[in-house]
Design a protein around this motif. Sequence first.
Motif, PDB file in Angstrom:
ATOM      1  N   LYS A 108      37.398  40.511  40.087  1.00 28.80           N
ATOM      2  CA  LYS A 108      37.257  41.888  39.614  1.00 28.80           C
ATOM      3  C   LYS A 108      38.082  42.818  40.489  1.00 28.80           C
ATOM      4  O   LYS A 108      38.786  43.699  40.010  1.00 28.80           O
ATOM      5  N   TRP A 109      38.014  42.585  41.772  1.00 27.38           N
ATOM      6  CA  TRP A 109      38.771  43.426  42.699  1.00 27.38           C
ATOM      7  C   TRP A 109      40.277  43.293  42.464  1.00 27.38           C
ATOM      8  O   TRP A 109      41.011  44.280  42.514  1.00 27.38           O
ATOM      9  N   ILE A 110      40.736  42.083  42.192  1.00 31.57           N
ATOM     10  CA  ILE A 110      42.166  41.877  41.939  1.00 31.57           C
ATOM     11  C   ILE A 110      42.598  42.690  40.722  1.00 31.57           C
ATOM     12  O   ILE A 110      43.640  43.346  40.724  1.00 31.57           O
ATOM     13  N   LEU A 111      41.759  42.655  39.675  1.00 34.80           N
ATOM     14  CA  LEU A 111      42.087  43.408  38.460  1.00 34.80           C
ATOM     15  C   LEU A 111      42.099  44.910  38.744  1.00 34.80           C
ATOM     16  O   LEU A 111      42.996  45.628  38.318  1.00 34.80           O
ATOM     17  N   GLU A 112      41.111  45.367  39.497  1.00 37.14           N
ATOM     18  CA  GLU A 112      41.044  46.802  39.780  1.00 37.14           C
ATOM     19  C   GLU A 112      42.221  47.261  40.618  1.00 37.14           C
ATOM     20  O   GLU A 112      42.760  48.342  40.432  1.00 37.14           O
ATOM     21  N   SER A 140      37.103  44.374  33.585  1.00 38.92           N
ATOM     22  CA  SER A 140      36.444  44.689  34.844  1.00 38.92           C
ATOM     23  C   SER A 140      34.966  45.021  34.620  1.00 38.92           C
ATOM     24  O   SER A 140      34.096  44.582  35.371  1.00 38.92           O
ATOM     25  N   GLU A 141      34.702  45.786  33.548  1.00 38.18           N
ATOM     26  CA  GLU A 141      33.309  46.112  33.246  1.00 38.18           C
ATOM     27  C   GLU A 141      32.520  44.873  32.831  1.00 38.18           C
ATOM     28  O   GLU A 141      31.361  44.695  33.193  1.00 38.18           O
ATOM     29  N   ARG A 142      33.215  44.014  32.075  1.00 44.41           N
ATOM     30  CA  ARG A 142      32.573  42.765  31.665  1.00 44.41           C
ATOM     31  C   ARG A 142      32.201  41.926  32.874  1.00 44.41           C
ATOM     32  O   ARG A 142      31.122  41.343  32.947  1.00 44.41           O
ATOM     33  N   LEU A 143      33.124  41.861  33.824  1.00 41.24           N
ATOM     34  CA  LEU A 143      32.864  41.071  35.027  1.00 41.24           C
ATOM     35  C   LEU A 143      31.673  41.651  35.791  1.00 41.24           C
ATOM     36  O   LEU A 143      30.887  40.913  36.375  1.00 41.24           O
ATOM     37  N   LEU A 144      31.551  42.971  35.756  1.00 42.78           N
ATOM     38  CA  LEU A 144      30.418  43.599  36.424  1.00 42.78           C
ATOM     39  C   LEU A 144      29.102  43.131  35.795  1.00 42.78           C
ATOM     40  O   LEU A 144      28.140  42.827  36.504  1.00 42.78           O
ATOM     41  N   GLU A 145      29.105  43.047  34.453  1.00 40.66           N
ATOM     42  CA  GLU A 145      27.917  42.532  33.756  1.00 40.66           C
ATOM     43  C   GLU A 145      27.640  41.092  34.187  1.00 40.66           C
ATOM     44  O   GLU A 145      26.505  40.721  34.487  1.00 40.66           O
ATOM     45  N   LEU A 156      20.837  31.965  59.189  1.00 41.73           N
ATOM     46  CA  LEU A 156      21.144  33.080  58.293  1.00 41.73           C
ATOM     47  C   LEU A 156      20.301  32.923  57.039  1.00 41.73           C
ATOM     48  O   LEU A 156      20.236  31.838  56.469  1.00 41.73           O
ATOM     49  N   GLU A 157      19.696  34.008  56.639  1.00 41.81           N
ATOM     50  CA  GLU A 157      18.838  33.996  55.458  1.00 41.81           C
ATOM     51  C   GLU A 157      19.582  33.490  54.229  1.00 41.81           C
ATOM     52  O   GLU A 157      19.102  32.649  53.493  1.00 41.81           O
ATOM     53  N   GLU A 158      20.789  34.035  54.018  1.00 36.40           N
ATOM     54  CA  GLU A 158      21.586  33.637  52.859  1.00 36.40           C
ATOM     55  C   GLU A 158      22.997  33.327  53.313  1.00 36.40           C
ATOM     56  O   GLU A 158      23.447  33.807  54.356  1.00 36.40           O
ATOM     57  N   TYR A 159      23.723  32.571  52.507  1.00 35.27           N
ATOM     58  CA  TYR A 159      25.125  32.320  52.831  1.00 35.27           C
ATOM     59  C   TYR A 159      25.943  33.543  52.438  1.00 35.27           C
ATOM     60  O   TYR A 159      25.965  33.923  51.266  1.00 35.27           O
ATOM     61  N   PRO A 160      26.602  34.187  53.398  1.00 41.84           N
ATOM     62  CA  PRO A 160      27.409  35.344  53.041  1.00 41.84           C
ATOM     63  C   PRO A 160      28.801  34.925  52.572  1.00 41.84           C
ATOM     64  O   PRO A 160      29.619  34.502  53.381  1.00 41.84           O
ATOM     65  N   PRO A 161      29.076  35.012  51.278  1.00 44.76           N
ATOM     66  CA  PRO A 161      30.392  34.582  50.810  1.00 44.76           C
ATOM     67  C   PRO A 161      31.468  35.586  51.201  1.00 44.76           C
ATOM     68  O   PRO A 161      31.154  36.672  51.695  1.00 44.76           O
ATOM     69  N   PHE A 162      32.695  35.213  50.979  1.00 50.94           N
ATOM     70  CA  PHE A 162      33.817  36.059  51.377  1.00 50.94           C
ATOM     71  C   PHE A 162      34.086  37.088  50.284  1.00 50.94           C
ATOM     72  O   PHE A 162      34.635  36.779  49.237  1.00 50.94           O
ATOM     73  N   LEU A 163      33.644  38.316  50.536  1.00 45.89           N
ATOM     74  CA  LEU A 163      33.853  39.397  49.569  1.00 45.89           C
ATOM     75  C   LEU A 163      34.938  40.310  50.103  1.00 45.89           C
ATOM     76  O   LEU A 163      34.713  41.055  51.044  1.00 45.89           O
ATOM     77  N   TRP A 164      36.078  40.238  49.490  1.00 47.90           N
ATOM     78  CA  TRP A 164      37.220  40.994  50.022  1.00 47.90           C
ATOM     79  C   TRP A 164      37.357  42.337  49.335  1.00 47.90           C
ATOM     80  O   TRP A 164      37.271  42.429  48.122  1.00 47.90           O
ATOM     81  N   LYS A 165      37.534  43.377  50.112  1.00 47.35           N
ATOM     82  CA  LYS A 165      37.756  44.710  49.540  1.00 47.35           C
ATOM     83  C   LYS A 165      39.024  45.282  50.111  1.00 47.35           C
ATOM     84  O   LYS A 165      39.230  45.196  51.297  1.00 47.35           O
TER      85      LYS A 165
END
Lengths: 96, 343
Positions: B120-124, B143-148, B334-343
């Motif tokens: 989604k970020w790449i598209l934006e 992008s909106e679809r991906l958000l859904e 760690l409670e959850e696995y933190p994936p790589f979220l790139w901004k």
Amino acid sequence: MLILVTYDVVTKTAAGRKRLRKVAKECENYGVRVQNSVFECVVDATQFKQLKLRLVNLIDETEDSLRFYQLGNNYKSKVEHIGAKETIEVEDVLIL
Amino acid sequence: MRKLLNTLFITTSNVYLTLKGETVVVSQEEDVLGRIPLHNLEAICTFGYAGASPMLMHACAEKNVSLTFLNAHGKFLARVIGESKGNVVLRKTQYRISDSEIASAKIARNFIFAKVANQKWILERATRDNPLRIDVPAFKQVSERLLEDLKKILACEDLELLRGLEGQAASAYFGLFDQMILQQKEAFYFKTRNRRPPTDNINALLSFIYTLLAKDVSAALETVGLDAYVGFLHRDRPGRASLALDVMEELRGVIADRFVLKVINKKMLDEKDFIRKEDGAVLLTDEGRKKFLQAWQERKQETLTHPFLKEKINWGLVPHAQAMLLARHLRGDLEEYPPFLWK
């Protein structure tokens, strides 16, 4: 960081020639031979200490000499090469 | 974080690698092409049927240098791994989670979430940077679809459903991929993703870069003591590094796809770097492969601030950072696995 190692080992005797070979071999483990008795080694502080210790143990301090030049991490601007014998830079892209 | 060391790529096929002292010696028949101390290397990656001496394999396994053999086209052949290192408790936890569909889905969800979020970020970003050259409404819509989809993924607890959501998101994303190719349109176009073999230039590059990335991720997982072959989203199959493929999902878009787009849009490769075989397969030429690897190696040296660790690292260390975080999660730190979220 880049360390430049240069050495002079007296080769008049058989023992001296043996030392020379050993010193060269040890240097090859740590870096790239750029000229006959000159090596460029990209090492960290620990590896540098190791290398130094090993070389000091090999040479005969009454006859031979060793010199270490510390060129730091930003050594690229400090080294210039002219002429034959292109060498490999171990931190550049390595495609052979 | 540790230092990213260099990778030695061998692209000449009749070259043999040996060990001398603690140095890799690259020789071609009688000539020595180079000597590189092992402590400067992170990995050795060979293409074509070059060989390596058993002593070198031994040293690589011992010093944790990944040694990989790919065929001339970049297809994975073999990797040398030594004795299993690290923590047996960690690996057993991994196997236990992998055996449970429900527990697997909880982690797999994070891989897929990050994958779609990054797409989604790449598209934006494309919409922001090149509004005049792409179909903005279409990008906005996807992008909106991906958000859904992201919302659904977050709530999803079933592996099969997760795969379905991933597939839908991927096809929506790849539907717009062609528009992000801005230069050399006649030679580089994208219709659908195809592989084994790739039949156009873009697919050839994508397949190649995915292989390279998978190799890096596998090595990173092995380094932290995980078993790269036991996955959560990808099920076990002999010879498939499932966990590497899992972790790779979140990195595909943001590392591999973007890199391929950059190489084309900056004209680092052109039409002449590809050959088409009689069966329709498209391959990189030797020259093209060298240029591509060179660019990839430079890309890995660039730095970023890791979004979770908030630490400055090389791009090439991202797989290592993720492997480490996954291991921490499995250990319960760690409670959850933190994936790589790139901004």
